[in-house]
Scaffold this active site. Structure first.
Site, PDB file in Angstrom:
ATOM      1  N   ASP A   1     -10.661  -2.177  11.610  1.00 38.97           N
ATOM      2  CA  ASP A   1      -9.659  -3.128  11.129  1.00 38.97           C
ATOM      3  C   ASP A   1      -9.285  -4.165  12.177  1.00 38.97           C
ATOM      4  O   ASP A   1      -8.628  -5.165  11.867  1.00 38.97           O
ATOM      5  CB  ASP A   1      -8.402  -2.376  10.662  1.00 38.97           C
ATOM      6  CG  ASP A   1      -8.613  -1.688   9.325  1.00 38.97           C
ATOM      7  OD1 ASP A   1      -9.582  -2.029   8.624  1.00 38.97           O
ATOM      8  OD2 ASP A   1      -7.813  -0.799   8.971  1.00 38.97           O
TER       9      ASP A   1
ATOM     10  N   HIS B   1      -5.605  -9.011   3.156  1.00 41.72           N
ATOM     11  CA  HIS B   1      -4.557  -9.230   4.138  1.00 41.72           C
ATOM     12  C   HIS B   1      -5.103  -9.499   5.528  1.00 41.72           C
ATOM     13  O   HIS B   1      -4.552 -10.323   6.279  1.00 41.72           O
ATOM     14  CB  HIS B   1      -3.617  -8.024   4.159  1.00 41.72           C
ATOM     15  CG  HIS B   1      -4.307  -6.708   4.392  1.00 41.72           C
ATOM     16  ND1 HIS B   1      -3.884  -5.789   5.321  1.00 41.72           N
ATOM     17  CD2 HIS B   1      -5.415  -6.138   3.820  1.00 41.72           C
ATOM     18  CE1 HIS B   1      -4.661  -4.732   5.303  1.00 41.72           C
ATOM     19  NE2 HIS B   1      -5.600  -4.925   4.404  1.00 41.72           N
ATOM     20  N   ARG B   2      -6.185  -8.820   5.908  1.00 36.23           N
ATOM     21  CA  ARG B   2      -6.694  -8.976   7.269  1.00 36.23           C
ATOM     22  C   ARG B   2      -7.407 -10.320   7.468  1.00 36.23           C
ATOM     23  O   ARG B   2      -7.380 -10.881   8.573  1.00 36.23           O
ATOM     24  CB  ARG B   2      -7.596  -7.807   7.644  1.00 36.23           C
ATOM     25  CG  ARG B   2      -6.866  -6.477   7.537  1.00 36.23           C
ATOM     26  CD  ARG B   2      -7.212  -5.491   8.599  1.00 36.23           C
ATOM     27  NE  ARG B   2      -6.460  -4.252   8.395  1.00 36.23           N
ATOM     28  CZ  ARG B   2      -5.216  -4.046   8.823  1.00 36.23           C
ATOM     29  NH1 ARG B   2      -4.581  -4.995   9.496  1.00 36.23           N
ATOM     30  NH2 ARG B   2      -4.598  -2.910   8.573  1.00 36.23           N
TER      31      ARG B   2
ATOM     32  N   ASN C   1      -5.338  -2.096  -4.750  1.00 36.39           N
ATOM     33  CA  ASN C   1      -6.497  -2.063  -3.871  1.00 36.39           C
ATOM     34  C   ASN C   1      -6.181  -1.272  -2.602  1.00 36.39           C
ATOM     35  O   ASN C   1      -6.676  -1.589  -1.516  1.00 36.39           O
ATOM     36  CB  ASN C   1      -6.923  -3.493  -3.505  1.00 36.39           C
ATOM     37  CG  ASN C   1      -8.349  -3.553  -2.971  1.00 36.39           C
ATOM     38  OD1 ASN C   1      -9.129  -2.621  -3.123  1.00 36.39           O
ATOM     39  ND2 ASN C   1      -8.693  -4.664  -2.327  1.00 36.39           N
TER      40      ASN C   1
ATOM     41  N   GLU D   1     -11.394  -4.250   1.598  1.00 41.96           N
ATOM     42  CA  GLU D   1     -10.755  -5.005   0.517  1.00 41.96           C
ATOM     43  C   GLU D   1     -11.651  -6.115  -0.012  1.00 41.96           C
ATOM     44  O   GLU D   1     -11.564  -6.515  -1.179  1.00 41.96           O
ATOM     45  CB  GLU D   1      -9.418  -5.573   0.998  1.00 41.96           C
ATOM     46  CG  GLU D   1      -8.272  -4.583   1.009  1.00 41.96           C
ATOM     47  CD  GLU D   1      -8.260  -3.644   2.195  1.00 41.96           C
ATOM     48  OE1 GLU D   1      -7.240  -2.983   2.402  1.00 41.96           O
ATOM     49  OE2 GLU D   1      -9.279  -3.553   2.930  1.00 41.96           O
TER      50      GLU D   1
ATOM     51  N   LYS E   1       0.265  -6.553   1.735  1.00 44.16           N
ATOM     52  CA  LYS E   1      -0.411  -5.268   1.566  1.00 44.16           C
ATOM     53  C   LYS E   1      -0.088  -4.319   2.712  1.00 44.16           C
ATOM     54  O   LYS E   1       0.059  -3.112   2.509  1.00 44.16           O
ATOM     55  CB  LYS E   1      -1.920  -5.496   1.462  1.00 44.16           C
ATOM     56  CG  LYS E   1      -2.728  -4.279   1.071  1.00 44.16           C
ATOM     57  CD  LYS E   1      -4.187  -4.654   0.845  1.00 44.16           C
ATOM     58  CE  LYS E   1      -4.947  -3.513   0.195  1.00 44.16           C
ATOM     59  NZ  LYS E   1      -5.046  -2.329   1.059  1.00 44.16           N
TER      60      LYS E   1
ATOM     61  N   ASP F   1       0.813  -1.214   0.000  1.00 47.43           N
ATOM     62  CA  ASP F   1       0.000   0.000   0.000  1.00 47.43           C
ATOM     63  C   ASP F   1       0.851   1.269   0.000  1.00 47.43           C
ATOM     64  O   ASP F   1       0.547   2.237  -0.712  1.00 47.43           O
ATOM     65  CB  ASP F   1      -0.930   0.016   1.212  1.00 47.43           C
ATOM     66  CG  ASP F   1      -2.232  -0.733   0.946  1.00 47.43           C
ATOM     67  OD1 ASP F   1      -2.268  -1.551   0.013  1.00 47.43           O
ATOM     68  OD2 ASP F   1      -3.206  -0.504   1.683  1.00 47.43           O
TER      69      ASP F   1
END
Length: 428
Positions: free
Chosen positions: A303, A380-381, A101, A331, A406, A59
């Site tokens: 998040d 990613h999360r 993204n 995302e 990311k 990112d």
């Protein structure tokens, strides 16, 4: 031992459950949110700025590359530093800004490129082209800026003419606080004072606006409240600065959860009060495991919700997550993804109730072997949070493990250094 040095060569990674408490020291990377704010503000400030303690990930790499396309000099003398040399102006690039993204880069640059000296196209990958940006485009259009999106999503075309007028900008921040932050960071470069005002009471993760204001002031902006849900910004411009990025609180949640799940102790190298990011609120929630609250309101720590949702699978009682509708436009649709993947582990473990997520806790999951291939949706999360399930359940396999790059490229290596072991399969 699995070689994690080239995670992109692996299409799946199976976590071997921890054999005891996880103990050790692990430092989260610099904050993505703050790094991308600092990079943009440095680009809008004449002179040389140093951004230290920064995150180097996909990112932030995309943000830095876009700034270079806009005529800003961005160098990287080491693994945690950006040096930004700028004349304070942005040059219209010959090619579209391709931002993958990266939501912060997309929203922030859509506003910032209105200062360029010609047309700019701001675009992203297939996932980004499904993420809403209409409220920001409408707000900028209300200032008289020529701007068009594509069905409410990127790509966005900005017909920039080198500046923006002052005045009142109204914005619907219900979907994302990033729209508000984008306008606020643009405002000091306007020709006259700007008032940024919310059109409704809702705003996603308002604490991130406070992060934005703090970063703006560090680069010389003068901004203050103009009533509830409004801010007045003086046309001061910015000056170059030395800026230190704090550790990433969202990343820290995985470490806090890992120690909670295994009864361990992980030294993050910083005190809990070192974090000013909203997701730091998750620390107090996670500390209550295995007796997490029956209702967790997640609007101001969005998040962190995937982390806590996976932790909740092992809780002593079911947990309902509320205020998380915005997770549907991240995302991926994280509400749906969390429910789907928890149910892969054990059918009925989770369900959606409107925009709420209910996790039907089952402490007996710990110690079981439940072979499960976790789809990560290029998010990613989702990958990092479901890896936590593998610390207590045998057979948890994370697909596309490289997607963690990311925001935390070293995630798997950090877990390995804490003693977590893996089995891996290389891609074809």
């Amino acid at each position: 031992m699995v070689d994690l040095s080239d995670i992109h060569a692996l299409d799946a990674l199976t976590i071997i459950p921890a054999q005891g408490p996880i103990r050790g020291r692990a430092s989260p990377p610099g904050s993505k949110s703050i790094t991308n704010r600092a990079l943009l503000l440095a680009a809008l400030a004449p002179g040389t700025s140093h951004v230290t303690g920064a995150l180097k990930s996909l990112d932030t790499t995309l943000m830095a590359r876009a700034l270079r396309q806009l005529g800003v000099e961005v160098t990287e003398p080491d693994g945690t530093t950006f040096v930004v040399v700028s004349e304070g102006t942005l040059r219209a690039p010959s090619e579209p800004l391709m931002l993958g993204n990266a939501g912060t880069a997309m929203r922030f640059l859509t506003a910032a490129v209105t200062l360029a000296n010609g047309p700019v196209v701001v675009d992203g990958d297939a996932h980004m082209r499904k993420r809403p940006i209409g409220p920001l485009v409408s707000a900028l259009g209300g200032l008289g800026i020529g701007i068009e999106d594509t069905g409410g999503c990127p790509p966005v075309t900005v017909r920039a003419n080198g500046g923006v007028p002052g005045g009142r900008i109204e914005i619907d921040g219900g979907l994302s606080s990033q729209y508000v932050s984008a306008l606020l960071m643009l405002a000091p470069r306007a020709a006259a004072p700007v008032e940024v005002a919310l059109t409704g009471p809702k705003i996603g993760a308002r604490g991130y606006v406070e992060l934005t204001l703090a970063a703006m002031r560090r680069f010389g902006a003068e901004v203050g409240a103009a009533g509830d849900g409004a801010w007045r910004v003086a046309p001061t411009g910015y000056h170059a600065a030395e800026f230190r990025v704090e550790p990433d609180a969202s990343a820290a949640t995985y470490l806090w959860a890992a120690q909670a799940l295994t009864g361990g102790e992980i030294d993050l190298g910083v005190s809990d009060d070192a974090f000013t990011q909203p997701d730091a609120q998750a620390r107090a929630v996670i500390a209550r495991f295995p007796d997490l609250p029956e209702v967790i309101e997640g609007s101001q720590m969005q998040d962190a919700i995937p982390t806590i949702a996976v932790l909740a699978a092992f809780n002593n009682r079911p947990v309902r997550f509320t205020g998380i509708a915005n997770l549907r436009v991240k995302e991926c649709d994280r509400v749906a993804a969390l429910a789907t993947e928890l149910n892969r582990i054990r059918p009925g473990l989770a369900r959606e109730d409107g925009d709420d997520l209910i996790v039907n806790a089952d402490p007996s999951l710990a110690g079981q072997t439940l072979p499960t291939r976790i789809e990560t949706y290029a998010d990613h999360r989702i990958a990092m949070s479901f890896a936590l399930a593998g610390l207590r359940i045998g057979g948890i396999t994370i697909l596309d493990p490289a997607c963690t790059g990311k925001t935390w490229p070293e995630y798997w290596e950090v877990l390995s250094e804490l003693g977590v072991r893996f089995e891996a399969r290389a891609g074809a």
